[in-house]
Design a protein around this motif. Sequence first.
Motif, short mmCIF file in Angstrom:
data_model
loop_
_atom_site.label_atom_id
_atom_site.label_comp_id
_atom_site.label_asym_id
_atom_site.label_seq_id
_atom_site.Cartn_x
_atom_site.Cartn_y
_atom_site.Cartn_z
N TYR A 15 -4.70 -2.76 0.33
CA TYR A 15 -4.01 -4.04 0.15
C TYR A 15 -2.77 -3.96 -0.74
O TYR A 15 -2.04 -4.93 -0.85
N GLY A 16 -2.54 -2.80 -1.36
CA GLY A 16 -1.50 -2.74 -2.37
C GLY A 16 -2.11 -3.12 -3.71
O GLY A 16 -3.33 -3.22 -3.84
N GLU A 17 -1.25 -3.32 -4.71
CA GLU A 17 -1.77 -3.67 -6.02
C GLU A 17 -0.77 -4.52 -6.78
O GLU A 17 0.37 -4.67 -6.35
N PRO B 85 0.80 -1.22 0.00
CA PRO B 85 0.00 0.00 0.00
C PRO B 85 0.84 1.28 0.00
O PRO B 85 0.41 2.30 -0.52
N ASP B 86 2.07 1.19 0.55
CA ASP B 86 2.90 2.40 0.57
C ASP B 86 3.68 2.59 -0.73
O ASP B 86 4.49 3.51 -0.84
N GLY B 87 3.43 1.72 -1.71
CA GLY B 87 4.07 1.88 -3.01
C GLY B 87 5.37 1.13 -3.19
O GLY B 87 5.94 1.13 -4.28
N THR B 88 5.88 0.51 -2.13
CA THR B 88 7.13 -0.25 -2.24
C THR B 88 6.84 -1.63 -2.84
O THR B 88 5.73 -2.15 -2.71
N GLU B 89 7.88 -2.20 -3.46
CA GLU B 89 7.70 -3.49 -4.12
C GLU B 89 7.82 -4.60 -3.09
O GLU B 89 8.76 -4.62 -2.29
N ARG B 90 6.88 -5.54 -3.15
CA ARG B 90 6.92 -6.65 -2.19
C ARG B 90 7.49 -7.91 -2.84
O ARG B 90 8.28 -8.63 -2.24
#
Lengths: 236, 203
Positions: free
Chosen positions: B27-29, A109-114
Motif C-alpha cells: 500500500y505504500g507508507e 509502494p514503488d517509493g515515489t511520493e504521492r
Amino acid sequence: MPINITNPKNRDAVVATEGLLPKREFRYVDEKGDPVHTQKVLKSDVTHDLPELLKKRKKLDKLANDLVKGDPEVDMESVGLFLVDTSRVYVSKRGIIHLVEEYEVIMNPDGTERERRPRKKLPQNINAEIPVRWTGKFIKKDEAVQRFVFINKRQLVHVNGLTFDFLFEMAKDLDKRDSLLLLRGGEKGNEPIVLNRGGKQYNAFLEGRVKGDAYCLIMHLSNVELKKPKELDGGV
Amino acid sequence: MPRPLVLSLDGEEFSVGLFKVDRADLYGEVKIEAFDEKGNPASIRVLAADGNTLIDKGGTALEMVDKDGNSLERKQIHTVNLKGKELKPVESSFSHVNVLKQATVEEYLSLIVKSVYWIQPNEGESVDLLLEHLKTGRIYKFPFSYRDGIESDEAYMIGNGKDAFMVIGQCATLQFVKFNQNVQLDSTEEQEISADDIDFDLL
C-alpha cells in the motif's frame, strides 16, 4: 485499556481490553542460577556521533586516524549508563524544540511520493461516547484468515457481574456461528478502529470462544491483506 | 536468491524460497516530517533522565545484567525451562527438513504475527501439492527458527486461494475467563504514540 462496545441488542457497556503475550517457557539465568534481565544502556550520545565528530575534524580521513589512535567516539563518563525514565523529544539545529509542525508524506509502494499534507492525528474511538458497533457483519473464520493478516490482538474482559453476562453472550453467539464479527467505530458506525490518538487505523474483528462457564473474546486487528505485492506478480 | 527452506508434506519434500511481504510493499507508507517554527527540519531523539543527554538511533545497546547490575558475557548466561532444566539450543530451520502438520484455524488465530512471507518454489521444484492442500482451506504449521537459537517461533502455511504464504509468530496465551475473574478498568490517560505510519489505505 477500556473499550465501549455494543452487543447485538444495541446495548452498550465499557469493558476492559488486555494485550496478549506469547507463551514464554524459558528464562535466562547466570552461572549461580539467579535470574538475569536485559537493560538498555548508553553507547554514545549525539555529541560523540559521526556528524559531531566530523564537525570538529572537517575531513573523514582525519577522523579515521583519530579513531585508530584513540576513542573519540566514547565518553568514558557516560558510556554504559543504564537508561531508565527516558523521554522522546524533537530536536532541530536550534536544540530541543517544543513547538513542532508535522507533515505526512504519503509514499507509493514503488517509493515515489504521492502526496504531502499537514499531519492529522485521528482521535481514538474505542473508548469514546459513541460505542464500537456490533455491525452484524460476519465472516467465516476460514475465509477471514485467507483474506487478512491479523497483526494485533486484544482480549476483552469483563469488569463486573453485569458485563460478564454481556460478554459471555457475545462470545457464545460468535462461537456458535464459527465466524468473526466486523467491528466499526465512529458516529455512523463505519470507521476503522483507532486504539490511541494519532495511532494506526485497523479493521477489527471479534472472535468468541466458550468453554463451559468461561469465555474468551478476542479482538483481532488487521491493516493488511494476505496477498503478494504487484512487483512479485510476474514471479522472481 | 533467498535461502532454500525444505518442507515435507504427505511424505513429499520440496524446497521453497521466502519473500518477505511488508505493508509498505502493498500500500505504500506514510512518513512523518517535522519542522520547528523557523522551518528547520526536526527529528526525534531520546532524552536521558538527566535532562541533558540526547541519544540518536544506534546510540543505545541492550546488556544482560545479573541481580547486582553487573554486565554478563553470553557464555555466562544459561537458558533454562520453567523447572530450571537447561535447554538445548534449537537448530535453524534451514538446516533440516521441516515436516508440515495440519493446524486448526483457532490455533492460527492465536498467533501473534511477526512477519509474513510469500512462498515460491525453488528452481526445479514444485509447490503444487502444497497449493492444492491450501486451496481446500487447510492450514499447516511447523516450528520455525531463522537461525540457531534458544526458541523457535511457529510458522503457519496458509493460502489465499491463489498463492501460498508463511506467517511467522508466537502463540499467545489465551485465558478463558470465568465470572469471578473480572479486571479493573485502567484509568490512565490515553497516550500519544510516536511518529509512525498511520496510513490505512484501501481496505
